[in-house]
Design an enzyme around this catalytic site. Structure first.
Site, short mmCIF file in Angstrom:
data_model
loop_
_atom_site.label_atom_id
_atom_site.label_comp_id
_atom_site.label_asym_id
_atom_site.label_seq_id
_atom_site.Cartn_x
_atom_site.Cartn_y
_atom_site.Cartn_z
N HIS A 257 38.76 29.52 -11.83
CA HIS A 257 39.43 30.49 -10.99
C HIS A 257 40.55 31.19 -11.76
O HIS A 257 41.05 32.21 -11.35
CB HIS A 257 39.98 29.75 -9.77
N CYS A 258 40.96 30.61 -12.90
CA CYS A 258 42.19 31.09 -13.55
C CYS A 258 41.93 32.03 -14.72
O CYS A 258 42.27 33.21 -14.64
CB CYS A 258 43.00 29.90 -14.04
N LEU A 259 41.33 31.51 -15.81
CA LEU A 259 41.30 32.30 -17.04
C LEU A 259 40.54 33.62 -16.93
O LEU A 259 40.99 34.62 -17.49
CB LEU A 259 40.74 31.45 -18.20
N ASP A 262 43.33 35.62 -13.98
CA ASP A 262 44.79 35.79 -14.04
C ASP A 262 45.28 36.83 -15.05
O ASP A 262 46.19 37.60 -14.74
CB ASP A 262 45.47 34.45 -14.35
#
Ligand SMILES: NC(=O)c1ccc[n+]([C@@H]2O[C@H](COP(=O)([O-])OP(=O)(O)OC[C@H]3O[C@@H](n4cnc5c(N)ncnc54)[C@H](O)[C@@H]3O)[C@@H](O)[C@H]2O)c1
Length: 413
Positions: A257-259, A262
């Site tokens: 979900h992040c890299l 974001d």
């Protein structure tokens, strides 16, 4: 006793709720997903980092609900809702705006609100504070507001909330002090920064650092493929340098979900300041290319073995130790292989079904026995990859897990 409210009971929020309950706090845990509330009411955790036993041990102190009104009793409220991208790859603050608005309706004087969701610098001050102030209370005076990024790495056990330093930055000094007093209950080390913006950017810098370095090693991996050099051998050798080099693994692309998400929060914000964040864009581009490179490699491996992808049976696995499939490059790889006419089966002990492909996880033995090609898209601990290499007709290892074996049927990234 401190009462802590947590909004958003996902990978970030549920472990936080449990940590505060373990520290003796009463927790009011709010989520709009009624299945999560029902599951918690039944004493079942749905997050791998929180076992149902650990949850049940403190369940009497956690009041899971879909009703925001109960947050009026909290001393502090932590906001852990998703911060995804829109279809145009711009920040989607929908869940954050919705949850902040709902919180504003029940906000009380003296409460501390901390945003944990990853976001661009300025969100806490420019978006969250004004929405909360619709309550009639002033941020920094009547209630306290801070940003503290979550650093959880799902599946990781050596670094936990307790022993990972926690960065925090408040709107005012008192806001920061309130946040320090709260997080001191569950974290050993706090890192105070001067503003919410500094705390927001800290999280983005950490993620961008990873994304750029993964892209760098992936680009080198595409080059070594052409040059006939083994990327794993090169990374292992470079990592023998005791200083000035940090190891990053090549792989099939970036998941989670992040890299993949974001960094684009920052590039979007940077445009307002007439800065094009080229490293971010380039890293995104290189990492997005990886599934295509991996499928081309699978095509070549099958071709060399006298097979076409069309009609080939391909077994796929992914994501080490966790069942979070968001943005997984494995999904892209499966879809590309299917487009080429392959029959795809997959094995993953953490992912029982892939609804979008109408597939369910096949037992490993069956998956590889039938396969023309076994594709190791991730190296789950507990899966016997040596056995996979031994029993499969042909293996394409995208994680370098078989690099010490000398099976002639194994091809690596
Ligand atoms: N997963 C990670 O490893 C990780 C690590 C660090 C930071 N983060 C950041 O933390 C934030 C949360 O991530 P996550 O992985 O826990 O997401 P998640 O999707 O697992 O959980 C978010 C939860 O928020 C709930 N929610 C959505 N809208 C809501 C609303 N209006 N009111 C109440 N609940 C609502 C959802 O139902 C869901 O249960 C994101 O900003 C993410 O970037 C995630």
């Amino acid at each position: 006793m401190t009462t802590v409210g947590v909004i958003g009971l996902g990978y970030v929020g549920l472990p936080l709720a449990v940590a505060f309950a373990e520290a003796g706090c009463d927790v009011i845990a709010v989520d709009v997903d009624s299945r999560k509330i029902e599951s918690l009411a039944a004493g079942e955790s749905y997050i791998e980092d929180v076992s149902s036993e650990a949850y049940r041990a403190v369940a009497d102190r956690i009041h899971a609900t879909s009703r925001y009104a109960r947050l009026a009793k909290a001393d502090a409220v932590l906001v852990c809702v998703p911060t995804p991208l829109t279809a145009n790859r711009e920040p989607d603050l929908g869940p954050l705006v919705d949850s902040t608005r709902a919180l504003a309706e029940v906000l009380q004087a003296g409460q501390l609100v901390v945003l944990e969701s990853t976001t661009y610098p300025g969100t806490t001050r420019e978006r969250v504070a004004p929405l909360l102030e619709e309550s009639g209370l002033a941020a920094g005076r009547d209630f306290y507001l801070a940003f503290s990024p979550e650093r959880v790495d799902p599946g990781r056990t050596d670094f936990t909330l307790r022993n990972t330093p926690k960065v925090l930055g408040g709107l005012t000094d008192t806001c920061t002090e309130r946040a320090e007093a709260l997080y001191g209950l569950v974290c050993d080390e706090l890192v105070r920064v001067s503003s919410p913006e500094a705390a927001e950017l800290t999280k983005l810098l950490e993620n961008i650092f990873r994304s750029v370095n993964i892209a760098l090693v992936n680009e080198i991996a595409m080059l070594t493929d052409r040059m006939g050099i083994d990327i794993w051998e090169v990374v292992d050798a470079a990592a023998s340098k005791p200083y000035g080099f940090m190891r990053f693994e090549p792989g099939p692309g970036m998941g989670g979900h992040c890299l993949p998400v974001d960094p684009f929060y920052l590039s979007w914000r940077a445009r307002e300041f007439d800065i094009a964040t080229e490293f971010i864009e380039l890293a995104g581009k290189v990492n997005q290319q990886m599934p295509y490179h991996c499928v081309a490699k699978a095509q070549r491996a099958l071709n060399d073995a006298g097979r076409a992808v069309k009609g080939a049976r391909v077994a796929v696995s992914y994501k080490p130790g966790v069942g979070d499939i968001r943005e997984s490059p494995a999904l892209k790889i499966i879809s590309l292989l299917k487009d080429l006419g392959a029959e795809v089966a997959y094995h993953d002990p953490h992912v029982p079904a892939l609804q979008e492909f109408a597939l369910t996880s096949t037992p490993l033995d069956d998956a590889i026995a039938d396969a023309d090609l076994a594709l190791i898209v991730t190296a789950h601990p507990g899966v016997d990859h040596a056995m996979v290499a031994q029993r499969s007709r042909l293996v394409l290892d995208l994680r370098g897990i078989t690099r010490t074996s000398n099976h002639t049927n194994v091809v690596r990234l």
